[in-house]
Motif scaffolding. Structure first.
Motif, mmCIF file in Angstrom:
data_model
loop_
_atom_site.group_PDB
_atom_site.id
_atom_site.type_symbol
_atom_site.label_atom_id
_atom_site.label_comp_id
_atom_site.label_asym_id
_atom_site.label_seq_id
_atom_site.Cartn_x
_atom_site.Cartn_y
_atom_site.Cartn_z
ATOM 1 N N ILE A 1 -7.690 -0.531 -2.962
ATOM 2 C CA ILE A 1 -6.398 -0.265 -2.327
ATOM 3 C C ILE A 1 -5.411 0.295 -3.347
ATOM 4 N N GLY A 2 -5.446 -0.247 -4.555
ATOM 5 C CA GLY A 2 -4.588 0.278 -5.614
ATOM 6 C C GLY A 2 -4.919 1.716 -5.958
ATOM 7 N N ILE A 3 -6.203 2.036 -5.969
ATOM 8 C CA ILE A 3 -6.628 3.414 -6.251
ATOM 9 C C ILE A 3 -6.163 4.347 -5.138
ATOM 10 N N TYR A 4 -6.295 3.896 -3.885
ATOM 11 C CA TYR A 4 -5.808 4.711 -2.764
ATOM 12 C C TYR A 4 -4.318 5.002 -2.920
ATOM 13 N N ALA A 5 -3.559 3.975 -3.306
ATOM 14 C CA ALA A 5 -2.111 4.142 -3.453
ATOM 15 C C ALA A 5 -1.781 5.140 -4.561
ATOM 16 N N LEU A 6 -2.511 5.068 -5.663
ATOM 17 C CA LEU A 6 -2.271 6.007 -6.762
ATOM 18 C C LEU A 6 -2.614 7.434 -6.351
ATOM 19 N N LEU A 7 -3.700 7.593 -5.618
ATOM 20 C CA LEU A 7 -4.064 8.925 -5.130
ATOM 21 C C LEU A 7 -3.007 9.454 -4.164
ATOM 22 N N GLY A 8 -2.527 8.572 -3.280
ATOM 23 C CA GLY A 8 -1.482 8.978 -2.349
ATOM 24 C C GLY A 8 -0.200 9.361 -3.067
ATOM 25 N N ALA A 9 0.152 8.589 -4.096
ATOM 26 C CA ALA A 9 1.354 8.900 -4.874
ATOM 27 C C ALA A 9 1.199 10.224 -5.610
ATOM 28 N N ALA A 10 -0.010 10.488 -6.111
ATOM 29 C CA ALA A 10 -0.259 11.749 -6.813
ATOM 30 C C ALA A 10 -0.107 12.941 -5.868
ATOM 31 N N VAL A 11 -0.656 12.805 -4.659
ATOM 32 C CA VAL A 11 -0.514 13.882 -3.677
ATOM 33 C C VAL A 11 0.955 14.049 -3.288
ATOM 34 N N GLY A 12 1.657 12.926 -3.111
ATOM 35 C CA GLY A 12 3.076 12.990 -2.787
ATOM 36 C C GLY A 12 3.882 13.659 -3.883
ATOM 37 N N TYR A 13 3.512 13.394 -5.123
ATOM 38 C CA TYR A 13 4.198 14.031 -6.253
ATOM 39 C C TYR A 13 4.011 15.543 -6.216
ATOM 40 N N VAL A 14 2.788 15.969 -5.941
ATOM 41 C CA VAL A 14 2.508 17.406 -5.878
ATOM 42 C C VAL A 14 3.284 18.051 -4.737
ATOM 43 N N ILE B 1 9.150 15.348 4.627
ATOM 44 C CA ILE B 1 9.172 13.994 5.189
ATOM 45 C C ILE B 1 7.923 13.742 6.022
ATOM 46 N N GLU B 2 7.582 14.693 6.872
ATOM 47 C CA GLU B 2 6.394 14.545 7.716
ATOM 48 C C GLU B 2 5.127 14.427 6.872
ATOM 49 N N THR B 3 5.044 15.220 5.815
ATOM 50 C CA THR B 3 3.863 15.173 4.946
ATOM 51 C C THR B 3 3.757 13.836 4.231
ATOM 52 N N LEU B 4 4.877 13.341 3.709
ATOM 53 C CA LEU B 4 4.871 12.064 2.998
ATOM 54 C C LEU B 4 4.526 10.904 3.935
ATOM 55 N N ILE B 5 5.038 10.960 5.157
ATOM 56 C CA ILE B 5 4.705 9.923 6.141
ATOM 57 C C ILE B 5 3.212 9.959 6.462
ATOM 58 N N PHE B 6 2.672 11.162 6.604
ATOM 59 C CA PHE B 6 1.242 11.301 6.882
ATOM 60 C C PHE B 6 0.406 10.729 5.735
ATOM 61 N N ILE B 7 0.805 11.030 4.502
ATOM 62 C CA ILE B 7 0.088 10.501 3.329
ATOM 63 C C ILE B 7 0.130 8.976 3.326
ATOM 64 N N ALA B 8 1.314 8.418 3.600
ATOM 65 C CA ALA B 8 1.463 6.962 3.615
ATOM 66 C C ALA B 8 0.595 6.327 4.698
ATOM 67 N N LEU B 9 0.514 6.968 5.859
ATOM 68 C CA LEU B 9 -0.308 6.438 6.952
ATOM 69 C C LEU B 9 -1.793 6.489 6.604
ATOM 70 N N VAL B 10 -2.212 7.570 5.954
ATOM 71 C CA VAL B 10 -3.617 7.677 5.539
ATOM 72 C C VAL B 10 -3.961 6.571 4.550
ATOM 73 N N VAL B 11 -3.073 6.354 3.576
ATOM 74 C CA VAL B 11 -3.289 5.282 2.591
ATOM 75 C C VAL B 11 -3.326 3.924 3.283
ATOM 76 N N LEU B 12 -2.429 3.714 4.244
ATOM 77 C CA LEU B 12 -2.370 2.439 4.961
ATOM 78 C C LEU B 12 -3.652 2.187 5.749
ATOM 79 N N VAL B 13 -4.094 3.184 6.504
ATOM 80 C CA VAL B 13 -5.307 3.027 7.317
ATOM 81 C C VAL B 13 -6.526 2.792 6.428
#
Length: 205
Positions: free
Chosen positions: A34-47, A69-81
């Motif tokens: 889960i931590g790795i997923y979060a880091l990957l999501g944060a990296a994509v969000g940073y880009v 905003i829509e992209t960041l929400i989508f990334i967060a939802l993918v990480v959550l799921v």
């Protein structure tokens, strides 16, 4: 029955009581993933916000832009799921291995205890989003997630409580530095989860 047998019997009874009153099927390795997923999501969000070649003083976009905003929400939802699916799958796997029920009165109580702060934090974050307070959302998620962990920690490993406390402190610190929400989010949901996962795996698995 001699004293040694009595001590063993008491230990066995204590172990059975702990298994019946605690949720012990939580997997430490799932925390790492889960931590790795979060880091990957944060990296994509940073880009998405800063671009590939930008430094800290330059960004390609701002979080106030609807598309961002829509992209960041989508990334967060993918990480959550992905996190929920991984946590559930590995918990079922561990429960089967240790011959425990994953769905019992303790797990139901823990879920309820965690759900109230999580739902409150989610709704509060949506309100902040609708009002345009984007810089506070990362800190809000950390604080309410930490409250959720501390609330549910009475039903599982003590390490969950300490993870929750650290998440709350990190969220409060993020409120003082609102421009660095993504970094705090990555550290809280990413790095802390990985450390927690390794500790739980080493101690209980």
């Amino acid at each position: 029955m001699n004293q040694q047998d009595l001590i063993k019997e008491i230990g066995h009874i204590r172990s059975m009581m702990e298994k019946s009153s605690k949720v012990l099927s939580i997997s430490g390795l799932s925390g790492v993933l889960i931590g790795i997923y979060a880091l990957l999501g944060a990296a994509v969000g940073y880009v998405v916000v800063y671009g590939f070649d930008s430094g800290f003083d330059y960004r390609d976009h701002y979080v106030t832009e609807p598309a961002v905003i829509e992209t960041l929400i989508f990334i967060a939802l993918v990480v959550l799921v992905a996190s929920l699916a991984t946590g559930l799958w590995m918990a079922r796997r561990k429960a089967k291995k240790t011959r425990q029920l994953i769905w019992n009165p303790s797990s139901k109580a823990m879920l309820l205890a965690m759900a109230i702060p999580l739902m409150t934090g989610g709704l509060f974050s949506l309100i902040l989003l609708s009002k345009g307070y984007f810089s506070l959302i990362g800190a809000t998620l950390l604080i309410f997630y930490g409250l959720s962990l501390t609330s549910g920690s009475v039903y599982t490993f003590k390490e969950v409580r300490w993870l929750g406390i650290l998440e709350i402190l990190l969220g409060l610190l993020a409120l003082l530095l609102p421009g660095y929400g993504l970094w705090f989010w990555a550290f809280g949901f990413g790095v802390l989860h990985i450390i927690y996962g390794f500790i739980v795996h080493k101690r209980y698995e």
